[in-house]
Design an enzyme around this catalytic site. Sequence first.
Site, PDB file in Angstrom:
ATOM      1  N   GLU A  62      -2.101   0.549 -21.444  1.00 42.22           N
ATOM      2  CA  GLU A  62      -0.987  -0.020 -22.210  1.00 42.22           C
ATOM      3  C   GLU A  62       0.049   1.067 -22.389  1.00 42.22           C
ATOM      4  OE1 GLU A  62      -0.068   0.729 -25.777  1.00 42.22           O
ATOM      5  OE2 GLU A  62      -1.223   2.545 -25.390  1.00 42.22           O
ATOM      6  N   SER A  88      -2.729   6.061 -28.604  1.00 46.31           N
ATOM      7  CA  SER A  88      -1.502   6.680 -28.127  1.00 46.31           C
ATOM      8  C   SER A  88      -1.805   8.063 -27.556  1.00 46.31           C
ATOM      9  CB  SER A  88      -0.469   6.740 -29.257  1.00 46.31           C
ATOM     10  OG  SER A  88       0.819   7.066 -28.763  1.00 46.31           O
ATOM     11  N   HIS A  93      -0.143  -0.002 -28.834  1.00 47.14           N
ATOM     12  CA  HIS A  93       1.089   0.086 -29.626  1.00 47.14           C
ATOM     13  C   HIS A  93       1.592  -1.282 -30.071  1.00 47.14           C
ATOM     14  CE1 HIS A  93       1.018   4.038 -27.669  1.00 47.14           C
ATOM     15  NE2 HIS A  93       1.776   4.451 -28.671  1.00 47.14           N
TER      16      HIS A  93
END
Length: 371
Positions: free
Chosen positions: A273, A168, A341
């Site tokens: 992503e 992230s 995620h």
Amino acid sequence: MRNHRMPWQPDHHQDRKASSRLQSPVMINRREFARLATLAAAVAGTTSVTATARTSPRLIKPRRLSPGDTVGMVLPASTSFDANMIRLASSQLEAIGFKVVVGKHAFDKVGYFAGTDRDRASDINAMFGDDRINGIFAFTGGWGSPRVLPYLDWSLIQRNPKVFIGYSDITGLLNPIHQRTGLVTFHGPVAASRIDPYSLENLKKVIMTAEPIGVLANPGKKPDELINRDWSMYTINGGKATGPIVGGNLTLVSTLMGTPYEVDTEGALVFLEDVHEELYRIDRMLTQMALGGKFDRIAGVVFGRCSECPVTGPSFSLEEILRDRFEKLGVPVLVGLAFGHIDKKLTLPIGLPASLDADAMTVTVNESAVV
């Protein structure tokens, strides 16, 4: 990676989570630069470097982690307003078999950050500089990792290579650290993640064994299913390609555009992503990367998932957006690999060469990421 929450609010799905480049009109393009460089090298009697050669420092693999090793836990970004969450994350790392040292500023709170930028960076520097620490886990992401980049001690990190892992917002550290030092970093679970057996098995395989990683395989189908609905993949462009793994979270990759830390995609397999993004924002960020030349000389693309990305109003589908952006590139493109995620996630070695076979829908790493 737009969160529908403020940065200081807890994220129970794990740390889910803005620059054009000015060019002089007299600048030559990369193709012309490569031609001139080749001519110059020939005149000098030296061997030229092709335009696709990467200029990162030599690849450095960290020492593998073993049960009983001591790992550091740092908060490079968002704070945790619930101190018990930090304790639970420590307990989880201990359950894997590690001893845990928590960063000096882990419990600090400056707005929605875990301390000042300098203090958060100092915790990372301290963990790399401490001979008792064998590896480093980020507690979580959120927002704030790129703010510490000016204060990292690149020479210290290069002299003390260690496993450094997160995902992230931590994407904003993983790629710059690799590019500045040569150190292989790891896009994988943070300490606060709910680490399920699939994720744990892959994590151990990548950072705790010196064997070749092999195929990065999605979770298998459920026993009561005929096909693997939850973890299916599809191909946009077929073909094979090999290159170093770069990327991670799309929002952070685009955030670094136009900075001294932007992600080097030349000759690479670009992994992307995101989470909690409306689909037009995915289009916007991919367009930013395209306009910045980030897809001009890549080897291939692996797009994971856009988790919990709602469709509001008239919209293209995610597949339509990806096909529009990637089909014309003529490089292999695979969609659906399990990283980022999602509850079950692979650990990706940033900077390590991998092979993509988009027709067979496989990504293979034929060497170890650690020594």
